[in-house]
Design an enzyme around this catalytic site. Structure first.
Site, PDB file in Angstrom:
ATOM      1  N   HIS A 153       0.854  -1.189   0.000  1.00  0.00           N
ATOM      2  CA  HIS A 153       0.000   0.000   0.000  1.00  0.00           C
ATOM      3  C   HIS A 153       0.893   1.243   0.000  1.00  0.00           C
ATOM      4  O   HIS A 153       0.820   2.090   0.887  1.00  0.00           O
ATOM      5  CB  HIS A 153      -0.950  -0.018   1.195  1.00  0.00           C
ATOM      6  CG  HIS A 153      -2.055  -1.016   1.053  1.00  0.00           C
ATOM      7  ND1 HIS A 153      -3.199  -0.768   0.336  1.00  0.00           N
ATOM      8  CD2 HIS A 153      -2.163  -2.283   1.514  1.00  0.00           C
ATOM      9  CE1 HIS A 153      -3.983  -1.841   0.367  1.00  0.00           C
ATOM     10  NE2 HIS A 153      -3.372  -2.778   1.068  1.00  0.00           N
ATOM     11  N   HIS A 200       0.780  -8.410  -1.432  1.00  0.00           N
ATOM     12  CA  HIS A 200       0.097  -8.586  -2.731  1.00  0.00           C
ATOM     13  C   HIS A 200       0.754  -7.791  -3.863  1.00  0.00           C
ATOM     14  O   HIS A 200       0.293  -6.724  -4.255  1.00  0.00           O
ATOM     15  CB  HIS A 200      -1.411  -8.328  -2.668  1.00  0.00           C
ATOM     16  CG  HIS A 200      -1.874  -7.130  -1.898  1.00  0.00           C
ATOM     17  ND1 HIS A 200      -1.376  -5.864  -2.086  1.00  0.00           N
ATOM     18  CD2 HIS A 200      -2.840  -7.006  -0.952  1.00  0.00           C
ATOM     19  CE1 HIS A 200      -1.995  -5.019  -1.288  1.00  0.00           C
ATOM     20  NE2 HIS A 200      -2.884  -5.691  -0.597  1.00  0.00           N
ATOM     21  N   ARG A 259      12.291   3.329 -15.564  1.00  0.00           N
ATOM     22  CA  ARG A 259      13.302   4.170 -14.915  1.00  0.00           C
ATOM     23  C   ARG A 259      13.278   4.040 -13.399  1.00  0.00           C
ATOM     24  O   ARG A 259      14.297   4.284 -12.757  1.00  0.00           O
ATOM     25  CB  ARG A 259      13.131   5.631 -15.340  1.00  0.00           C
ATOM     26  CG  ARG A 259      13.682   5.902 -16.739  1.00  0.00           C
ATOM     27  CD  ARG A 259      13.793   7.391 -17.029  1.00  0.00           C
ATOM     28  NE  ARG A 259      12.483   8.012 -17.200  1.00  0.00           N
ATOM     29  CZ  ARG A 259      11.822   8.063 -18.352  1.00  0.00           C
ATOM     30  NH1 ARG A 259      12.366   7.516 -19.432  1.00  0.00           N
ATOM     31  NH2 ARG A 259      10.648   8.641 -18.431  1.00  0.00           N
ATOM     32  N   VAL A 264      -8.732 -12.426 -10.854  1.00  0.00           N
ATOM     33  CA  VAL A 264      -9.298 -11.080 -10.866  1.00  0.00           C
ATOM     34  C   VAL A 264      -8.227 -10.031 -10.591  1.00  0.00           C
ATOM     35  O   VAL A 264      -8.047  -9.083 -11.359  1.00  0.00           O
ATOM     36  CB  VAL A 264     -10.430 -10.938  -9.826  1.00  0.00           C
ATOM     37  CG1 VAL A 264     -10.970  -9.510  -9.804  1.00  0.00           C
ATOM     38  CG2 VAL A 264     -11.548 -11.938 -10.103  1.00  0.00           C
ATOM     39  N   ASP A 284      -5.924 -13.105   0.213  1.00  0.00           N
ATOM     40  CA  ASP A 284      -6.458 -11.786   0.571  1.00  0.00           C
ATOM     41  C   ASP A 284      -7.976 -11.878   0.669  1.00  0.00           C
ATOM     42  O   ASP A 284      -8.702 -10.927   0.344  1.00  0.00           O
ATOM     43  CB  ASP A 284      -6.049 -10.732  -0.459  1.00  0.00           C
ATOM     44  CG  ASP A 284      -6.255  -9.298   0.041  1.00  0.00           C
ATOM     45  OD1 ASP A 284      -6.289  -9.102   1.280  1.00  0.00           O
ATOM     46  OD2 ASP A 284      -6.394  -8.387  -0.789  1.00  0.00           O
ATOM     47  N   LEU A 343     -11.855  -2.842  -6.389  1.00  0.00           N
ATOM     48  CA  LEU A 343     -11.730  -4.184  -5.837  1.00  0.00           C
ATOM     49  C   LEU A 343     -11.285  -4.110  -4.392  1.00  0.00           C
ATOM     50  O   LEU A 343     -10.481  -3.243  -4.014  1.00  0.00           O
ATOM     51  CB  LEU A 343     -10.718  -5.000  -6.643  1.00  0.00           C
ATOM     52  CG  LEU A 343     -11.129  -5.407  -8.062  1.00  0.00           C
ATOM     53  CD1 LEU A 343      -9.931  -5.975  -8.808  1.00  0.00           C
ATOM     54  CD2 LEU A 343     -12.259  -6.414  -8.020  1.00  0.00           C
ATOM     55  N   GLY A 387     -10.563  -7.152  -2.232  1.00  0.00           N
ATOM     56  CA  GLY A 387     -10.240  -8.439  -1.655  1.00  0.00           C
ATOM     57  C   GLY A 387     -10.808  -9.560  -2.496  1.00  0.00           C
ATOM     58  O   GLY A 387     -11.681  -9.363  -3.343  1.00  0.00           O
TER      59      GLY A 387
END
Length: 402
Positions: free
Chosen positions: A203, A224, A235, A263, A286, A320, A322
């Protein structure tokens, strides 16, 4: 199994996942452990108390899920009044998917939620065992929050004290996901690593340099891969670049979670990850509370979510939030997408996550002395039986004797 667990059990007519290959051999267990039969023959001079014909099934270690937010109507971050019951409900459901151990995952939540939930996490369940909690937030980047509520996202202005104040005790914690750009000095990663807690990067808006610095300070997992992070750029490849970085300490393998639910990650991305850094690949679900449930409105932490057309979204959006695919399905999807061997697909959900958690001597393997947590699979990798601690806890066809 009618006899006591102290009995010596021999599994015959089976193929074992050992030494990175499928081998034709018997499996022996006693007292909840996988044992070497040779000293039993020659020293104890005894035979098996019972034999089980496996009908040429594959016997593999039980699956390990490093990131699962809930399932079967239970949300670990939301159902704070029934934590033990919720963990047990999910643990009982997971064994039908071949999962024998897991890390219950809490998404970004108010501090009071952590203080309430963490002390109640049971170490023993009536199904898959708990390896420790995965705390996914709240120390993440708001620009890559995904389904995490922005109002509860925090920074690390007080270093490790920020974590201690937010979470309370870390006794039941095994993994903490942090955006590396928030840990400017690297002191948080160093402190957590010394405590035996896996620091996972995710995240995040972090650059490759941010990820490399975090790795040098102890981080060893990516949450994930591809999801909720900067996309690969030639770069500055971002956290994805850690898979081929030459700045990673030689004694450390960077592991990464991969959601192969059909997915979240395109088959081509699955192939890129697999071919680039196969040793670090860990399949994760997840999964959210809607795992095992029908379409409709459910919860993910403080947010409402909607399951429709086989996908889970933040209610009223196209974001999305999970997966609802069980881990055995992810293994099958991953194998089909990559064309990898049966053994590798299995090890991506067993040996690799065990190594990530440094528990490969007892979990994720069928080596002598390891826990008798294993599964029967057919050649299509469908789960036929699940065994935990030497007991059969799930059988697909109850008419077939165990």
């Amino acid at each position: 199994m009618s006899k006591g667990q102290s009995n010596l059990i021999q599994f015959i007519n089976c193929r074992l996942v050992r030494n990175h290959q499928l081998i034709k051999d018997d499996l022996w267990i006693r007292n909840g452990k996988i044992v070497n039969p040779e000293p039993i023959f020659f020293d104890e001079k005894c035979l098996a108390d019972s034999k089980i014909d496996c009908a040429n099934a594959i016997i593999a270690p039980g699956y390990i899920d490093l990131q699962i937010n809930g399932g079967y109507g239970v949300d670990f971050s939301y159902d704070t009044e029934t934590v033990k019951e919720g963990i047990n409900k999910v643990a009982a459901g997971l064994i039908t998917n071949g999962v024998t151990s897991f890390c219950p995952t809490l998404v970004t939540s108010p501090s009071a939620t952590y203080h309430k939930v963490l002390p109640q996490i049971p170490k023993r369940t009536n199904g898959a065992s708990v390896l420790g909690v995965h705390l996914e937030g709240p120390f993440i980047n708001t620009k890559k929050k995904g389904a995490h509520p922005e109002t509860h996202i925090q920074n690390l202005d007080k270093g490790i004290d920020s974590l201690l104040q937010t979470y309370g005790s870390l006794d039941n914690v095994k993994i903490i996901t942090i955006a590396p750009e928030l840990d400017v000095t690297g002191a948080v990663a160093q402190t957590l690593t010394k405590k035996g807690i896996i620091v996972s990067l995710g995240h995040s808006m972090g650059s490759l340099s941010d990820g490399e610095k975090a790795a040098k300070n102890g981080a060893s997992l990516i949450t994930h891969l591809f999801n909720a992070m900067l996309p690969f750029h030639h770069r500055d490849p971002g956290l994805v670049g850690l898979l081929t970085s030459d700045a990673i300490p030689q004694d450390r393998t960077i592991y990464y979670g991969l959601i192969a639910d059909g997915v979240h990650t395109h088959p081509a991305a699955l192939r890129i990850a697999h071919r680039t850094h196969p040793d670090g690949l860990c399949l994760v679900t997840d999964a959210i509370s809607a795992l095992g449930l029908e379409e409709g409105i459910h919860h993910l932490g403080q947010l409402n979510l909607e399951v429709k057309q086989g996908k889970a979204f933040i209610a009223g959006t196209d974001t999305l939030c999970g997966s609802i695919a069980p881990l055995d399905e992810c293994v099958r999807i991953f194998r089909k997408a990559t064309g990898c061997s049966i053994v590798y697909a299995i090890e991506a959900a067993t040996l690799h996550p065990a190594k990530c958690l440094n528990i490969q001597n007892t979990k994720g393997t069928l080596d002598f002395g390891s826990d008798a947590d294993f599964i029967f699979l057919n050649d299509d990798l469908n789960v036929l039986r699940t065994w935990i601690n030497g007991y059969c806890v799930h059988a697909k066809n109850l008419d077939v004797p165990i």
